[in-house]
Design a protein around this motif. Structure first.
Motif, PDB file in Angstrom:
ATOM      1  N   ALA A 113     -19.835  55.765  -0.754  1.00 21.11           N
ATOM      2  CA  ALA A 113     -21.095  55.972  -0.803  1.00 21.11           C
ATOM      3  C   ALA A 113     -21.935  56.497  -1.843  1.00 21.11           C
ATOM      4  CB  ALA A 113     -20.331  57.520  -1.871  1.00 21.11           C
ATOM      5  N   GLN A 114     -23.112  56.563  -0.572  1.00 19.57           N
ATOM      6  CA  GLN A 114     -24.854  56.051  -1.261  1.00 19.57           C
ATOM      7  C   GLN A 114     -24.983  57.181  -2.463  1.00 19.57           C
ATOM      8  OE1 GLN A 114     -26.200  55.024   2.055  1.00 19.57           O
ATOM      9  NE2 GLN A 114     -25.434  53.125   1.866  1.00 19.57           N
ATOM     10  N   GLN A 115     -24.443  57.762  -3.477  1.00 18.14           N
ATOM     11  CA  GLN A 115     -24.895  58.777  -3.994  1.00 18.14           C
ATOM     12  C   GLN A 115     -25.752  58.640  -5.084  1.00 18.14           C
ATOM     13  OE1 GLN A 115     -24.837  61.788  -2.026  1.00 18.14           O
ATOM     14  NE2 GLN A 115     -23.324  62.615  -3.902  1.00 18.14           N
ATOM     15  N   PRO A 116     -26.905  58.703  -5.195  1.00 14.39           N
ATOM     16  CA  PRO A 116     -28.312  58.326  -6.402  1.00 14.39           C
ATOM     17  C   PRO A 116     -28.073  58.392  -7.246  1.00 14.39           C
ATOM     18  CG  PRO A 116     -28.991  60.095  -4.675  1.00 14.39           C
ATOM     19  CD  PRO A 116     -28.136  59.939  -4.406  1.00 14.39           C
ATOM     20  N   LYS A 117     -27.150  57.828  -8.103  1.00 19.83           N
ATOM     21  CA  LYS A 117     -27.713  57.409  -9.733  1.00 19.83           C
ATOM     22  C   LYS A 117     -28.537  58.116  -9.803  1.00 19.83           C
ATOM     23  CE  LYS A 117     -23.678  55.215  -9.141  1.00 19.83           C
ATOM     24  NZ  LYS A 117     -22.428  53.956  -9.475  1.00 19.83           N
ATOM     25  N   LYS A 118     -28.056  58.633 -11.156  1.00 18.97           N
ATOM     26  CA  LYS A 118     -29.535  58.238 -12.058  1.00 18.97           C
ATOM     27  C   LYS A 118     -29.663  57.302 -12.915  1.00 18.97           C
ATOM     28  CE  LYS A 118     -30.669  63.679 -12.352  1.00 18.97           C
ATOM     29  NZ  LYS A 118     -30.814  64.714 -12.733  1.00 18.97           N
ATOM     30  N   PHE A 119     -30.718  56.653 -12.896  1.00 19.72           N
ATOM     31  CA  PHE A 119     -30.593  55.118 -13.903  1.00 19.72           C
ATOM     32  C   PHE A 119     -31.560  55.792 -14.905  1.00 19.72           C
ATOM     33  CE2 PHE A 119     -27.818  52.711 -12.100  1.00 19.72           C
ATOM     34  CZ  PHE A 119     -28.345  52.663 -10.613  1.00 19.72           C
ATOM     35  N   ARG A 120     -31.877  55.639 -16.005  1.00 27.47           N
ATOM     36  CA  ARG A 120     -32.300  55.529 -17.112  1.00 27.47           C
ATOM     37  C   ARG A 120     -33.425  54.448 -16.198  1.00 27.47           C
ATOM     38  NH1 ARG A 120     -30.702  55.038 -22.975  1.00 27.47           N
ATOM     39  NH2 ARG A 120     -33.211  55.400 -23.515  1.00 27.47           N
ATOM     40  N   LYS A 121     -34.493  54.787 -17.108  1.00 30.30           N
ATOM     41  CA  LYS A 121     -35.991  54.257 -16.793  1.00 30.30           C
ATOM     42  C   LYS A 121     -36.261  52.881 -18.267  1.00 30.30           C
ATOM     43  CE  LYS A 121     -40.003  54.222 -14.043  1.00 30.30           C
ATOM     44  NZ  LYS A 121     -40.731  55.404 -13.875  1.00 30.30           N
ATOM     45  N   PHE A 122     -36.261  52.216 -18.050  1.00 31.94           N
ATOM     46  CA  PHE A 122     -36.371  51.016 -19.294  1.00 31.94           C
ATOM     47  C   PHE A 122     -38.024  51.010 -19.038  1.00 31.94           C
ATOM     48  CE2 PHE A 122     -32.843  52.337 -21.934  1.00 31.94           C
ATOM     49  CZ  PHE A 122     -32.052  51.780 -21.463  1.00 31.94           C
ATOM     50  N   LEU A 123     -38.596  51.294 -20.231  1.00 34.44           N
ATOM     51  CA  LEU A 123     -40.169  50.208 -20.024  1.00 34.44           C
ATOM     52  C   LEU A 123     -40.224  49.208 -20.192  1.00 34.44           C
ATOM     53  CD1 LEU A 123     -41.643  53.153 -21.980  1.00 34.44           C
ATOM     54  CD2 LEU A 123     -41.907  52.919 -19.871  1.00 34.44           C
ATOM     55  N   PRO A 124     -40.462  48.277 -19.635  1.00 35.32           N
ATOM     56  CA  PRO A 124     -41.134  46.932 -20.319  1.00 35.32           C
ATOM     57  C   PRO A 124     -41.084  46.027 -22.030  1.00 35.32           C
ATOM     58  CG  PRO A 124     -43.381  47.487 -18.736  1.00 35.32           C
ATOM     59  CD  PRO A 124     -41.835  48.746 -18.941  1.00 35.32           C
ATOM     60  N   VAL A 125     -40.728  45.016 -21.838  1.00 38.75           N
ATOM     61  CA  VAL A 125     -40.301  45.315 -23.312  1.00 38.75           C
ATOM     62  C   VAL A 125     -41.733  44.196 -24.197  1.00 38.75           C
ATOM     63  CG1 VAL A 125     -38.873  43.468 -24.777  1.00 38.75           C
ATOM     64  CG2 VAL A 125     -38.020  44.295 -23.416  1.00 38.75           C
ATOM     65  N   ALA A 126     -42.366  43.630 -23.348  1.00 36.76           N
ATOM     66  CA  ALA A 126     -43.366  43.624 -23.865  1.00 36.76           C
ATOM     67  C   ALA A 126     -44.733  43.373 -22.840  1.00 36.76           C
ATOM     68  CB  ALA A 126     -43.474  41.392 -24.039  1.00 36.76           C
ATOM     69  N   GLU A 127     -45.500  43.993 -22.662  1.00 37.88           N
ATOM     70  CA  GLU A 127     -46.595  44.375 -22.163  1.00 37.88           C
ATOM     71  C   GLU A 127     -48.176  44.945 -23.391  1.00 37.88           C
ATOM     72  OE1 GLU A 127     -48.236  48.152 -19.264  1.00 37.88           O
ATOM     73  OE2 GLU A 127     -46.723  48.193 -20.188  1.00 37.88           O
ATOM     74  N   GLY A 128     -48.773  42.974 -23.460  1.00 42.92           N
ATOM     75  CA  GLY A 128     -49.794  43.691 -24.597  1.00 42.92           C
ATOM     76  C   GLY A 128     -49.511  43.614 -26.021  1.00 42.92           C
ATOM     77  N   THR A 129     -50.082  43.988 -26.770  1.00 43.62           N
ATOM     78  CA  THR A 129     -49.958  43.552 -27.753  1.00 43.62           C
ATOM     79  C   THR A 129     -50.065  45.976 -28.405  1.00 43.62           C
ATOM     80  OG1 THR A 129     -52.882  43.593 -28.500  1.00 43.62           O
ATOM     81  CG2 THR A 129     -51.221  41.988 -28.655  1.00 43.62           C
ATOM     82  N   GLY A 130     -48.714  45.844 -29.399  1.00 42.14           N
ATOM     83  CA  GLY A 130     -49.035  47.575 -29.578  1.00 42.14           C
ATOM     84  C   GLY A 130     -48.464  47.921 -28.952  1.00 42.14           C
ATOM     85  N   ARG A 135     -47.480  54.923 -24.194  1.00 41.03           N
ATOM     86  CA  ARG A 135     -48.206  55.693 -24.169  1.00 41.03           C
ATOM     87  C   ARG A 135     -48.574  56.515 -23.266  1.00 41.03           C
ATOM     88  NH1 ARG A 135     -53.009  54.025 -27.052  1.00 41.03           N
ATOM     89  NH2 ARG A 135     -53.202  52.334 -26.952  1.00 41.03           N
ATOM     90  N   SER A 136     -48.774  57.268 -22.127  1.00 42.53           N
ATOM     91  CA  SER A 136     -48.276  57.470 -21.277  1.00 42.53           C
ATOM     92  C   SER A 136     -47.105  58.701 -21.529  1.00 42.53           C
ATOM     93  CB  SER A 136     -48.385  57.263 -19.818  1.00 42.53           C
ATOM     94  OG  SER A 136     -47.345  56.645 -19.466  1.00 42.53           O
ATOM     95  N   GLN A 137     -46.032  57.957 -21.600  1.00 43.57           N
ATOM     96  CA  GLN A 137     -44.646  58.167 -21.814  1.00 43.57           C
ATOM     97  C   GLN A 137     -44.865  59.423 -22.976  1.00 43.57           C
ATOM     98  OE1 GLN A 137     -40.970  55.882 -22.778  1.00 43.57           O
ATOM     99  NE2 GLN A 137     -40.033  57.045 -21.409  1.00 43.57           N
ATOM    100  N   THR A 138     -44.985  58.880 -23.789  1.00 46.45           N
ATOM    101  CA  THR A 138     -45.028  59.747 -25.227  1.00 46.45           C
ATOM    102  C   THR A 138     -46.070  60.665 -25.668  1.00 46.45           C
ATOM    103  OG1 THR A 138     -47.040  57.469 -26.187  1.00 46.45           O
ATOM    104  CG2 THR A 138     -44.700  57.644 -27.098  1.00 46.45           C
ATOM    105  N   GLU A 139     -47.583  60.120 -24.550  1.00 53.07           N
ATOM    106  CA  GLU A 139     -48.432  61.649 -24.802  1.00 53.07           C
ATOM    107  C   GLU A 139     -47.378  62.718 -23.952  1.00 53.07           C
ATOM    108  OE1 GLU A 139     -52.493  59.124 -23.356  1.00 53.07           O
ATOM    109  OE2 GLU A 139     -52.638  61.355 -22.474  1.00 53.07           O
TER     110      GLU A 139
END
Lengths: 315, 327
Positions: free
Chosen positions: B233-250, B256-260
């Motif tokens: 079966a090829q049901q699309p499972k809902k995966f949690r999207k994890f943001l990249p660990v390191a993306e510049g400082t802070g 930012r867009s997620q929290t906004e």
């Protein structure tokens, strides 16, 4: 959106009407085909059956892998072929170690499998191996006489069913009038044991006897083989009832413009409209034939001929 | 031939059956067997011939003709019995009213030319439409083309006739009585709202539906035995999207867009500055209606009904009238 599809020409229309269900049916056509593996004997058998039923049989020459009678899914191809060729009896040959020289004879009702009989062929003797007076050879398409001998045909259920199938296969067209001169072949089927039938095709020799009825003499002509009944499938009851249904004869439809005369036989009337000969289009369009030209020539000719004559005289 | 009476003879099929012959259990040699079979066969054939030659025969050019009786053995038909033609709508109407079909002549005397012309078709007799001049009536607008109207009328009549014919054929097809040379085939897509032509399910659709059905088991279809050829079966499972660990400082741009987004939705729910005008109007209207209906009623019931005002907006008229009746 449904669209009505009707045939574009009368030939197709006539074909469709031939294949439509009728009160009095056309003779059954036979479909002869084979499976993936066949033996030499089986090829001969199928060929001879085709020759015996020439005119009312269709023989396929390719091998058919997906046809497996007696199995659930293996019969759809057969039904499809039966529908396409309008054949309601089929003879399917195959050869395997478990079932050598196997013939499956089946019938269809409304292009669905009605019943099947599986037989094995043994002691097959082809037509060429018989020596006989060529004058006795039966003609193609003549109506055969069929003789069934043996108590097995009455007592053993398999053989009873097989007898019915054989009768259907061998009898040919059902006719009302028969010419006695055309009686020249007999199929003799004897139940030798409870599962073996000896089938032989013979020609007839009519000998003078004292009475009106000539004395019959059988001369073996055609193929003869031993058929060993292996498996069979009877039709289920409801299908059998539906297939055996008959309707009381309806009065024959009057055909127009045909009458029967005692002296002259069948007379038909044809109506032709009047031909107006003077007004018919003349197709000959050559220059010299046109009336004006002809008339003009005639006029000129009356004046010109005289001068020509004179010339001849002078020489 | 004392056994003759025991033979079954079917003259229509030219068949004879001897049910009483018993073959010796130990068959003799092959030739003997064949000979015996042929002998017996000859007997039977002689019987058939006797019967045949005793039938009344007529002389014809080719030889004596006999009229065979119909066959007595019943064999199954190859096709079902033909069904009688289904009556069309007009035929039913005519039968009900007792309208009989009168025979008409092919040629009719044409009054105008004085000749005999055909009753219908090209150049027919007494044709009303063949006139070169049509007088205008008082009720016609100027610029009205009666000839064009004639053509369009005829077109409409022909279409209506086609529609009726199609209906008759569909009715016949429903009963299984289609004439042998006619086939009904679905061509174009049906207009929505009409009876849709049954569409063949595609492989893709079937696979999807099969996958959905499989998840109805207790284990969600993960441990079911698969059929040969069935794809997992090829049901699309809902995966949690994890943001990249390191993306510049802070805080990175994605974080930012997620929290906004989250903050905006939270604030807008409780802030009164962002105003959804339509929503406000409808809320106001409903509240006004509520107040009107509750003028004579006790306030306790109104407080109960207050939380229900919001879902009532989504209800159709039916819902609100129901609650009004309940009061």
């Amino acid at each position: 959106m449904l669209k009505v599809k009707t045939p574009r020409n009368h030939r197709v229309r006539r074909e469709l009407e031939k294949r439509a269900p009728k009160l009095v049916e056309n003779g059954k056509k036979t479909l002869i085909l084979h499976g993936t593996k066949t033996s030499a004997v089986l090829n001969e058998v199928l060929k001879e059956i085709y020759h015996l039923k020439k005119g009312k049989a269709v023989k396929f020459s390719r091998k058919n892998e997906n046809i497996k009678p007696f199995e659930n899914g293996g019969e759809t191809s057969l039904e499809f072929f039966s529908m396409k060729t309008d054949c309601s009896i089929f003879v399917y040959g195959s050869h395997s170690k478990k079932r050598p020289d196997n013939l499956v004879i089946g019938r269809t009702y409304d292009h669905h499998i009605y019943d099947l009989v599986e037989v094995g062929v043994e002691n097959f003797k082809p037509m060429e191996s018989f020596k006989y007076d060529k004058k006795l050879a039966p003609l193609v398409g003549s109506k055969p006489m069929i003789a069934f001998i043996g108590e097995g045909f009455e007592n053993v259920e398999e053989l009873k069913h097989f007898k019915e199938v054989l009768l259907d296969l061998l009898r040919g067209e059902v006719v009302e009038n028969l010419n006695l001169v055309g009686l020249d072949r007999v199929y003799v089927c004897t139940a030798i044991s409870s599962n073996r039938v000896f089938l032989s095709h013979c020609g007839l020799r009519l000998k003078k006897s004292g009475t009106k009825v000539p004395r019959m003499e059988l001369v073996e002509v055609g193929p003869s083989m031993d058929l060993v009944v292996r498996r069979h499938r009877l039709p289920n009851e409801s299908l059998k009832k539906a297939a055996m249904k008959t309707v009381r004869d309806q009065p024959k439809k009057k055909v127009k413009n045909v009458s029967d005369d005692a002296v002259e036989g069948k007379i038909g009337k044809i109506y032709i409209p009047d031909q107006k000969v003077g007004e018919m289009a003349v197709i000959d369009k050559s220059k010299g034939v046109k009336r004006e030209r002809r008339e003009a020539k005639l006029k000129k000719g009356d004046q010109g001929h005289a001068s020509k004559k004179q010339k001849e005289d002078s020489t | 031939m004392e056994n003759e009476a025991q033979f079954t003879v079917d003259l229509g099929n030219l068949m004879c059956f001897n049910p009483h012959h018993h073959f010796p259990s130990k068959p003799s040699s092959r030739e003997e067997l064949v000979k015996e079979c042929l002998e017996k066969g000859t007997e039977l054939v002689q019987i058939i011939a006797n019967n045949l030659f005793n039938l009344p025969s007529t002389e014809s050019v080719d030889g004596p003709l006999i009229k065979l009786p119909p066959p007595t053995t019943r064999l199954p038909r190859e096709k079902p019995l033909p069904k009688p033609k289904a009556p069309t709508k007009w035929e039913e109407f005519a039968k009900a009213r007792g309208i009989k079909n009168r025979k008409k002549d092919k040629l009719v005397l044409d009054d105008q030319s004085g000749t005999w012309k055909r009753r219908y078709g090209y150049d027919r007799a007494n044709d009303e439409e063949n006139i070169p001049i049509i007088e205008a009536k008082m009720t016609d607008e100027p610029g009205f083309d009666p000839f064009a109207k004639r053509l369009s009328d005829k077109k409409n009549r022909v279409e209506k006739q086609e529609k009726n014919r199609m209906q008759n054929l569909k009715q016949a097809a429903k009963l299984g009585n289609l004439p042998s040379h006619v086939q009904l085939a679905a061509t174009a897509l049906p207009i929505t709202g009409t009876q849709a032509a049954p569409k063949k399910a595609s492989k893709h659709d079937l696979g999807k539906v099969a996958g959905i059905a499989v998840t109805a088991t207790a284990s969600g279809g993960k441990f079911d035995k698969k059929l040969q050829g069935e794809k997992p079966a090829q049901q699309p499972k809902k995966f949690r999207k994890f943001l990249p660990v390191a993306e510049g400082t802070g805080i990175g741009s994605q974080e930012r867009s997620q929290t906004e987004r989250i903050l905006n939705s939270l604030i807008s729910k409780n802030s009164h500055e962002i105003l959804n005008v339509d929503k406000a109007i409808s809320m106001y209207n409903v509240k006004k209606e509520k107040r009107k209906n509750q003028k004579g009623k006790s306030s306790s019931t109104s407080s109960k009904l207050k939380p229900k005002t919001k879902p009532q907006k989504k209800f159709s008229k039916k819902g609100s009238s129901k609650t009004e009746k309940a009061k």
